[in-house]
Design an enzyme around this catalytic site. Sequence first.
Site, mmCIF file in Angstrom:
data_model
loop_
_atom_site.group_PDB
_atom_site.id
_atom_site.type_symbol
_atom_site.label_atom_id
_atom_site.label_comp_id
_atom_site.label_asym_id
_atom_site.label_seq_id
_atom_site.Cartn_x
_atom_site.Cartn_y
_atom_site.Cartn_z
ATOM 1 N N PHE A 31 0.928 -1.295 -0.048
ATOM 2 C CA PHE A 31 -0.039 0.036 0.009
ATOM 3 C C PHE A 31 1.009 1.110 0.068
ATOM 4 O O PHE A 31 1.815 1.418 0.907
ATOM 5 C CB PHE A 31 -0.798 -0.103 1.022
ATOM 6 C CG PHE A 31 -1.797 1.216 1.441
ATOM 7 C CD1 PHE A 31 -2.583 1.503 0.307
ATOM 8 C CD2 PHE A 31 -1.735 1.762 2.368
ATOM 9 C CE1 PHE A 31 -3.683 2.787 0.557
ATOM 10 C CE2 PHE A 31 -2.432 3.096 2.605
ATOM 11 C CZ PHE A 31 -3.424 3.515 1.705
ATOM 12 N N GLN B 269 1.143 12.630 -0.850
ATOM 13 C CA GLN B 269 1.089 12.366 0.573
ATOM 14 C C GLN B 269 0.591 13.694 1.220
ATOM 15 O O GLN B 269 0.715 14.773 0.773
ATOM 16 C CB GLN B 269 2.288 11.734 1.015
ATOM 17 C CG GLN B 269 2.593 10.576 0.277
ATOM 18 C CD GLN B 269 3.990 9.909 0.820
ATOM 19 O OE1 GLN B 269 4.662 10.366 1.644
ATOM 20 N NE2 GLN B 269 4.144 8.814 0.325
ATOM 21 N N GLY C 299 -4.535 13.366 3.099
ATOM 22 C CA GLY C 299 -5.395 12.555 3.795
ATOM 23 C C GLY C 299 -5.874 11.272 2.638
ATOM 24 O O GLY C 299 -6.687 10.657 3.026
ATOM 25 N N GLY D 60 -4.077 8.840 1.945
ATOM 26 C CA GLY D 60 -3.731 7.312 2.631
ATOM 27 C C GLY D 60 -4.968 6.718 3.453
ATOM 28 O O GLY D 60 -5.026 5.677 3.388
ATOM 29 N N LYS D 61 -5.452 7.827 4.108
ATOM 30 C CA LYS D 61 -6.618 7.281 5.086
ATOM 31 C C LYS D 61 -7.760 7.072 4.213
ATOM 32 O O LYS D 61 -8.400 6.089 4.539
ATOM 33 C CB LYS D 61 -7.005 8.406 5.975
ATOM 34 C CG LYS D 61 -6.003 8.316 7.187
ATOM 35 C CD LYS D 61 -6.140 9.672 8.083
ATOM 36 C CE LYS D 61 -7.438 10.352 8.248
ATOM 37 N NZ LYS D 61 -7.269 11.278 9.306
ATOM 38 N N ASN E 233 8.770 1.774 10.744
ATOM 39 C CA ASN E 233 7.786 2.693 9.825
ATOM 40 C C ASN E 233 6.736 3.098 10.691
ATOM 41 O O ASN E 233 5.457 2.730 10.712
ATOM 42 C CB ASN E 233 7.376 1.587 8.833
ATOM 43 C CG ASN E 233 6.519 2.295 7.697
ATOM 44 O OD1 ASN E 233 6.333 3.627 7.789
ATOM 45 N ND2 ASN E 233 6.250 1.807 6.587
ATOM 46 N N ALA F 132 3.563 4.484 9.107
ATOM 47 C CA ALA F 132 2.569 3.587 8.571
ATOM 48 C C ALA F 132 1.815 2.741 9.817
ATOM 49 O O ALA F 132 0.681 2.519 9.767
ATOM 50 C CB ALA F 132 2.995 2.337 8.087
ATOM 51 N N ILE F 133 2.648 2.461 10.876
ATOM 52 C CA ILE F 133 1.925 1.706 11.981
ATOM 53 C C ILE F 133 0.838 2.678 12.761
ATOM 54 O O ILE F 133 -0.448 2.252 13.153
ATOM 55 C CB ILE F 133 2.812 1.514 13.000
ATOM 56 C CG1 ILE F 133 4.000 0.562 12.626
ATOM 57 C CG2 ILE F 133 2.360 0.922 14.372
ATOM 58 C CD1 ILE F 133 5.178 0.287 13.421
ATOM 59 N N TYR G 238 -2.265 2.514 10.620
ATOM 60 C CA TYR G 238 -2.938 1.257 10.721
ATOM 61 C C TYR G 238 -3.689 1.061 11.834
ATOM 62 O O TYR G 238 -4.634 0.286 11.929
ATOM 63 C CB TYR G 238 -2.133 -0.148 10.392
ATOM 64 C CG TYR G 238 -1.295 0.037 8.970
ATOM 65 C CD1 TYR G 238 -2.150 0.315 7.904
ATOM 66 C CD2 TYR G 238 -0.130 -0.245 8.957
ATOM 67 C CE1 TYR G 238 -1.609 0.261 6.515
ATOM 68 C CE2 TYR G 238 0.673 -0.342 7.417
ATOM 69 C CZ TYR G 238 -0.179 0.086 6.473
ATOM 70 O OH TYR G 238 0.163 0.207 5.052
#
Length: 156
Positions: free
Chosen positions: A77, A84, A87, A89-90, A117, A120-121, A124
């Site tokens: 992903f 970037q 918003g 990514g969300k 990362n 990203a964490i 998620y």
Amino acid sequence: MFTEIRDDFNEEEILALRIADEQEGFIESTLECLQEAEHDRRFIPVGLYMEDRAVGFAMYGMFPHAENEQRVWLDRFLIDERYQHQGLGKHFLEFLLRYLTDLYDCRQLFLSVYETNTAAIHLYKKFGFAFNGELDENGEKVMVKEIHKHDNDESH
């Protein structure tokens, strides 16, 4: 804003996608991803589009895990560095989670991430993923999201 997931993407546009310098080493290039998908047809690559422009890439699939068990993975992903911090990514993660949940009618989704990362964490975790104590074959930490019927109605 019109966005969509396309499996009939323009390969040239997908190969032109780039991650930010600080994200190097966290994800394979789109070329490497497409080559991997060519060799293993269980991987399904998709372009992430906004207003007919490729702004990101994802790859997913269902893979055997244990005896008679299958896992649905959001394996790759990324959002292009130019798009970037807007918003997207969300937006696309939410879109992908719904899409995969509906497509596979699954109760869990898996992904893996390098523990360094942190961006990203953080993302998620906002979407309900949690570490399950496993490592994947590359040493990445595995995260799992439990899917509940009402998840498709939540917004983040």
